[in-house]
Write a protein that holds these residues in place. Structure first.
Motif, PDB file in Angstrom:
ATOM      1  N   TYR A   1     -14.079  -0.265  -3.040  1.00  0.00           N
ATOM      2  CA  TYR A   1     -13.656   0.844  -2.099  1.00  0.00           C
ATOM      3  C   TYR A   1     -13.891   2.264  -2.528  1.00  0.00           C
ATOM      4  N   GLY A   2     -13.990   2.344  -3.816  1.00  0.00           N
ATOM      5  CA  GLY A   2     -14.261   3.743  -4.209  1.00  0.00           C
ATOM      6  C   GLY A   2     -15.702   3.971  -3.965  1.00  0.00           C
TER       7      GLY A   2
ATOM      8  N   SER B   1      -9.282   9.729   1.917  1.00  0.00           N
ATOM      9  CA  SER B   1      -9.791   8.195   1.196  1.00  0.00           C
ATOM     10  C   SER B   1      -9.625   8.027  -0.286  1.00  0.00           C
ATOM     11  N   TYR B   2     -10.375   9.185  -0.771  1.00  0.00           N
ATOM     12  CA  TYR B   2     -10.030   9.019  -2.479  1.00  0.00           C
ATOM     13  C   TYR B   2      -8.858   8.720  -2.897  1.00  0.00           C
ATOM     14  N   GLY B   3      -7.856   9.856  -2.258  1.00  0.00           N
ATOM     15  CA  GLY B   3      -6.519   9.915  -3.040  1.00  0.00           C
ATOM     16  C   GLY B   3      -5.759   8.805  -2.606  1.00  0.00           C
ATOM     17  N   ARG B   4      -5.931   8.133  -1.503  1.00  0.00           N
ATOM     18  CA  ARG B   4      -5.397   6.763  -1.148  1.00  0.00           C
ATOM     19  C   ARG B   4      -5.782   5.565  -1.916  1.00  0.00           C
ATOM     20  N   ILE B   5      -6.953   5.448  -2.267  1.00  0.00           N
ATOM     21  CA  ILE B   5      -7.631   4.711  -3.151  1.00  0.00           C
ATOM     22  C   ILE B   5      -7.085   4.421  -4.558  1.00  0.00           C
ATOM     23  N   GLN B   6      -7.106   6.070  -5.226  1.00  0.00           N
ATOM     24  CA  GLN B   6      -6.577   6.225  -6.487  1.00  0.00           C
ATOM     25  C   GLN B   6      -5.032   5.940  -6.642  1.00  0.00           C
ATOM     26  N   ALA B   7      -4.356   6.120  -5.649  1.00  0.00           N
ATOM     27  CA  ALA B   7      -2.981   6.004  -5.386  1.00  0.00           C
ATOM     28  C   ALA B   7      -2.520   4.575  -5.621  1.00  0.00           C
ATOM     29  N   ASP B   8      -3.297   3.756  -4.948  1.00  0.00           N
ATOM     30  CA  ASP B   8      -3.118   2.141  -4.695  1.00  0.00           C
ATOM     31  C   ASP B   8      -3.253   1.678  -5.979  1.00  0.00           C
TER      32      ASP B   8
ATOM     33  N   MET C   1       0.880  -1.198  -0.003  1.00  0.00           N
ATOM     34  CA  MET C   1       0.000   0.050   0.187  1.00  0.00           C
ATOM     35  C   MET C   1       0.589   1.131  -0.319  1.00  0.00           C
ATOM     36  N   ILE C   2       0.460   2.239  -0.755  1.00  0.00           N
ATOM     37  CA  ILE C   2       1.120   3.697  -0.929  1.00  0.00           C
ATOM     38  C   ILE C   2       0.481   4.335   0.340  1.00  0.00           C
ATOM     39  N   VAL C   3       1.205   4.858   1.301  1.00  0.00           N
ATOM     40  CA  VAL C   3       0.761   5.676   2.182  1.00  0.00           C
ATOM     41  C   VAL C   3       1.596   7.010   2.279  1.00  0.00           C
ATOM     42  N   ASP C   4       0.356   7.739   2.343  1.00  0.00           N
ATOM     43  CA  ASP C   4       0.652   9.207   2.072  1.00  0.00           C
ATOM     44  C   ASP C   4      -0.585   9.787   3.066  1.00  0.00           C
TER      45      ASP C   4
ATOM     46  N   PRO D   1      -8.878  -0.133   7.360  1.00  0.00           N
ATOM     47  CA  PRO D   1      -8.298   1.018   8.092  1.00  0.00           C
ATOM     48  C   PRO D   1      -7.185   1.840   7.485  1.00  0.00           C
ATOM     49  N   GLN D   2      -6.549   1.268   6.587  1.00  0.00           N
ATOM     50  CA  GLN D   2      -5.387   1.961   5.900  1.00  0.00           C
ATOM     51  C   GLN D   2      -6.190   3.016   4.784  1.00  0.00           C
ATOM     52  N   TYR D   3      -7.404   3.123   4.472  1.00  0.00           N
ATOM     53  CA  TYR D   3      -8.046   4.075   3.635  1.00  0.00           C
ATOM     54  C   TYR D   3      -9.045   5.116   4.380  1.00  0.00           C
ATOM     55  N   LEU D   4      -8.682   5.060   5.696  1.00  0.00           N
ATOM     56  CA  LEU D   4      -9.396   6.127   6.654  1.00  0.00           C
ATOM     57  C   LEU D   4      -8.402   7.093   6.805  1.00  0.00           C
TER      58      LEU D   4
END
Length: 900
Positions: free
Chosen positions: A30-31, A9-16, A1-4, A43-46
């Motif tokens: 998830y989207g 949430s939107y940005g993390r889902i799109q990045a992954d 997972m890319i963590v930034d 949890p990683q997308y919250l």
């Protein structure tokens, strides 16, 4: 997972998704959850910096389209699960046999639209949220909307764990206020939403839009934070044929505005289905095999852009359509324009304003494009024509590949092209709050609403105003403190050429404000380079912004360079260059610009070379100006400039020339002009210099020259002419005659000015400039004399000599512009027996006056009254007449004067 941690949430889902961490199924699932039930996400997308409430007008509609776009590539299991999740259904929940807060309140609270059963609790579940109440909204006897909500006080947090719907579980929707002013059993906020929905439905159907399928439309009310933080409104396009439509609303502060905006999206989907811009486009964009891309394709960007701008425009249409309906909550009427400053700060990026799916601001603020379309192509009665926007959606239904192409097709069907439409749109945006009723925008909201939003925004600018007194500019006095788009500010200074470079994205626009010092009188000369068929450069002149003092004027020219000159006087006080990229599907263009003040009368750019270089001038015949003289240099044959700090220097070498440098100037055909330049020779032997005025055919129409000997000195070259066309070229030339020698020549204080009188009409230039000599017989001599003879008007007169051996007549002619009734006159004297004739050739024919002369010193006045239609020709004719020998004839005091 890319963590930034900076991503929501939107940005993390799109990045992954972009990195390939998520499968297509996971990405879609998830989207959807991020928009509807973020609490169900891993949890990683919250969390993240973007998890809190954002701009209150951002919408999740675009994100819904993007997350659902790969739908055909998902597994049948995921499709079935999400189809169930996105449906409306009744869920029975068995409660524990305990006394709940709900049961305690039943005795004193009645909400007839809500289910309050103590043991078996039927609830409505939309996208995984449970609602206690439903409000049916009818239009013309048909239930069009089912508004789902839960009233404050009816929810029980303990029930959240007992509700099992769709994916993993869910909870109760947030509640709405239980205020019921009229006591009809329906909360006021629900009635607000219902009223707004009905008004919108009536407006959109009246504007010719086909109604959405799958009635009734489910409307879920969330208050106050909604299912997707920072996304108060979400519309998901139907993913199951014939399935229900769905609008989600959150944030009760927007319950007048949001139904209008979100409902219009459902009308849009009647023209363009989700998959028209979905998987096929993404597969092409990413390439097979399918690898999820985390960035939007051009088609998706354009769709979202036009979706959102037209939805904001439509929201405003509802307000206009139902202006006499109920009063919205304070601030609701302005919400459609909330993001206008974001768009007006990014006009240079391009026509397709896009700040990101769902949470970018520019596409929302660009609603002015739709507003401009309906004003630009009005009805037959001259009223704004909102159907033009619908025409774009109709084009997209036919060919959904490009929203820009659809807009362009509508523009063309209404008789225009991008080349004319976009510059006009750029001008409208710059004068957004103009009080002129003939200019866009004529919308009632333009001045009080749009202007106020812009005035509260600090736009980025290049260039600043120094305190009043240092540059001599008072911004407030010119209206430059008022609202308008982002721009470049350039206070101009005398004898300094301002320069700059602008980058303009596809279909974008840039504004450069050219501000003279207070009290300046003259003109602003402008040049733009790098101009192509994709670039339009126009100038807008203002007295006090936003009041135009002249019609917008395009710069003209060829070869990638365009020029213009714009008057600055008491009524016109500053100029704004508008640079428009007229190809919205092309690339970014780079345009260089130069601007200079021309003191009143002088039409030349950089006339005294005070830029320290040859800006404004173009060399010819391999001239290489090798030095720009800094005026403080002394000794070694250098002298001070005639004016200012600099003079231009060229070294003439080894018997070459003529060579030099030119400047093309815009003039008025038929107008008289004076040209001059100071020329100095301080080194070398026997060079010559010339001032020439050249017309568009390359013909020298006026000139003055000087042949220098050994003396070091400044000499003034001067000439006058009548402009034959709308441009002339002023040439400063030099020649070194002696082989093996070199000389240095200096030029300074060049001037090209309008002459108050027709140039050299009375021969006061001491030449025949402006006149054409036409001898019929050999031996005729024309000259201008100042020899002490009794001329009528000292010091100069035209002298015509006809020898005794010649027969016939000799003549001088010239063109004069003096529209309307006028008198032409001349004083004439000469040898007794000679004949003098004044002819005026005009559109009505020829008018003539003539006289037989009585002797030198006896002045006779010839005159002609005529309707001078622009232009006329004056002809002075001398004839030997009955004189037995040669004759002298002198013409002087020629003038043309308007006559009542």
């Amino acid at each position: 997972m890319i963590v930034d941690n900076a991503l929501d949430s939107y940005g993390r889902i799109q990045a992954d998704g972009e990195a390939g961490v998520l499968s297509v199924d996971e990405y879609v699932e998830y989207g959807v959850l991020s928009l509807t039930n973020p609490e169900l996400l891993p949890p990683q997308y919250l969390g993240g910096a973007g998890a809190g409430a954002e701009d209150p007008v951002d919408s999740g509609s675009g994100l819904g389209v993007w997350f659902m776009a790969p739908w055909p590539a998902t597994s049948t299991e995921t499709q079935a699960r999400l189809t169930e999740f996105l449906s409306v259904r009744e869920v029975d929940v068995v409660l524990p046999q305990t006394t709940s807060r709900l049961q305690q309140q039943q005795a004193n609270t009645t909400w007839p639209e809500c289910n309050e059963g103590p043991e078996v609790l039927p609830v409505w579940a939309i996208v995984g949220k449970a609602f206690r109440c439903v409000h049916n909204v009818d239009v013309d006897g048909t239930t069009v909307f089912e508004v789902y909500y839960t009233v404050e006080g009816l929810d029980d947090p303990s029930l959240a764990d007992l509700v099992s719907v769709a994916i993993q579980g869910s909870g109760w929707a947030e509640t709405v206020s239980d205020t019921d002013t009229d006591g009809n059993g329906v909360p006021d906020v629900v009635e607000r939403v219902a009223r707004s929905l009905v008004e919108s439905w009536e407006a959109y159907t009246a504007l010719g839009y086909p109604t959405p399928t799958g009635l009734p439309i489910g409307v879920a009310m969330h208050d106050p934070n909604g299912p997707a933080p920072g996304s108060p409104g979400v519309v998901l396009p139907p993913v199951v044929a014939g399935g229900p439509t769905l609008v989600q609303l959150s944030n009760s502060q927007l319950f007048d505005y949001l139904p209008r905006h979100e409902l219009y999206h459902l009308f849009q989907y009647q023209y363009v289905g989700l998959f028209d811009f979905g998987v096929d486009n993404i597969l092409v964009f990413c390439g097979p095999p399918f690898i999820l891309c985390g960035q939007a394709s051009r088609q998706m960007v354009e769709l979202n852009w036009f979706q959102e701008l037209s939805a904001e425009w439509a929201t405003h249409q509802v307000q206009e359509w139902h202006a006499d309906r109920g009063t919205p909550v304070a601030g609701q009427l302005e919400m459609y324009a909330f993001n206008l400053p974001a768009w007006f700060s990014a006009l240079d990026d391009g026509l397709v304003a896009w700040g990101g799916l769902g949470f970018g601001d520019e596409q929302y603020g660009s609603f002015t494009l739709a507003e401009f379309l309906e004003e630009r192509f009005p009805t037959v009665t001259g009223d704004p024509n909102p159907s033009v926007v619908r025409q774009v959606w109709e084009r997209l239904a036919i060919a959904p590949s490009s929203a820009v192409s659809a807009v362009g097709a509508v523009v063309e069907s209404n008789g225009e092209t991008w080349e004319t439409f976009l510059p006009a749109y750029a001008q409208a945006n710059y004068t957004v709050a103009s009080p002129d009723p003939t200019r866009p925008y004529r919308d009632d909201d333009a001045a009080p609403v749009w202007r106020d939003l812009l005035e509260n925004t600090a736009f980025p600018t290049a260039g600043t105003f120094d305190p009043i007194g240092s540059t001599g500019v008072n911004p407030a006095a010119l209206g430059l403190n008022l609202a308008r788009p982002a721009r470049i500010i350039e206070p101009l200074q005398s004898d300094i050429v301002a320069t700059g470079q602008v980058e303009v994205g596809p279909g974008g626009m840039v504004y450069v404000e050219l501000i003279p010092p207070d009290g300046f009188s003259g003109s602003i000369a402008v040049q733009a380079s790098g101009v192509s068929s994709a670039v339009d450069v126009q100038a807008m002149s203002f007295g006090v912004y936003p009041e135009l003092c002249a019609v917008p004027d395009p710069l003209t020219g060829a070869g990638g360079v365009v020029t213009g000159e714009f008057l600055i006087d008491g009524s016109c006080r500053f100029v704004t260059l508008v640079v428009t990229n007229t190809e919205p599907s092309g690339g970014t263009v780079s345009v260089g610009w130069e601007a200079a003040l021309l003191a009143e009368g002088n039409l030349l750019v950089n006339p005294g070379f005070e830029t320290g270089d040859f800006t404004g001038w173009v060399t010819f015949d391999d001239t290489t100006p090798n030095h720009v003289w800094f005026g403080t240099e002394t000794g070694n044959g250098f002298f001070d400039p005639v004016e200012g700090t600099y003079a231009a220097s060229v070294t003439s070498l080894d018997g070459i020339g003529p060579a030099g440098f030119d400047q093309q100037v815009t003039v008025v055909p038929g107008q008289s002009y004076q040209a001059s330049v100071q020329v100095g020779k301080f080194e070398g032997f026997f060079p010559s210099a010339a001032l020439e005025i050249i017309d568009e055919t390359g013909t020298v129409i006026a000139s003055d020259t000087v042949d220098f000997g050994l003396i070091q000195e400044w000499r003034l070259l001067a000439t006058s002419f009548v402009a034959p066309a709308d441009t002339v070229t002023m040439r400063l030339a030099w020649t070194q005659y002696l082989t093996g020698e070199s000389s240095t020549i200096w030029f300074d204080d060049a001037r090209l000015e309008v002459s108050d009188e027709p140039a050299n009409l009375a021969f006061e230039a001491g030449t025949l400039n402006g006149w054409t000599a036409d001898p019929v017989n050999l031996g005729t001599v024309f000259e201008v004399r100042a020899d002490g003879q009794p001329d009528a008007l000292d010091p100069y007169a035209a002298h015509m000599i006809i020898p005794g051996t010649a027969f016939g007549s000799e003549q001088l002619t010239r063109t004069v512009y003096s529209p309307g009734n006028a008198e032409a006159a001349v004083l004439v004297s000469g040898t007794a027996g000679a004949v003098a004739i004044l002819e005026v050739i005009h559109s009505g024919g020829m008018s003539v006056d003539s006289v037989t002369l009585t002797g030198s010193g006896n002045w006779i006045r010839l005159s002609v009254l005529a309707d001078f239609n622009d232009p006329v020709t004056i002809r002075l004719i001398g004839d030997r007449g009955a004189a037995p020998t040669g004759v002298d004839i002198v013409f002087d005091g020629v003038y043309v004067s308007p006559s009542g």
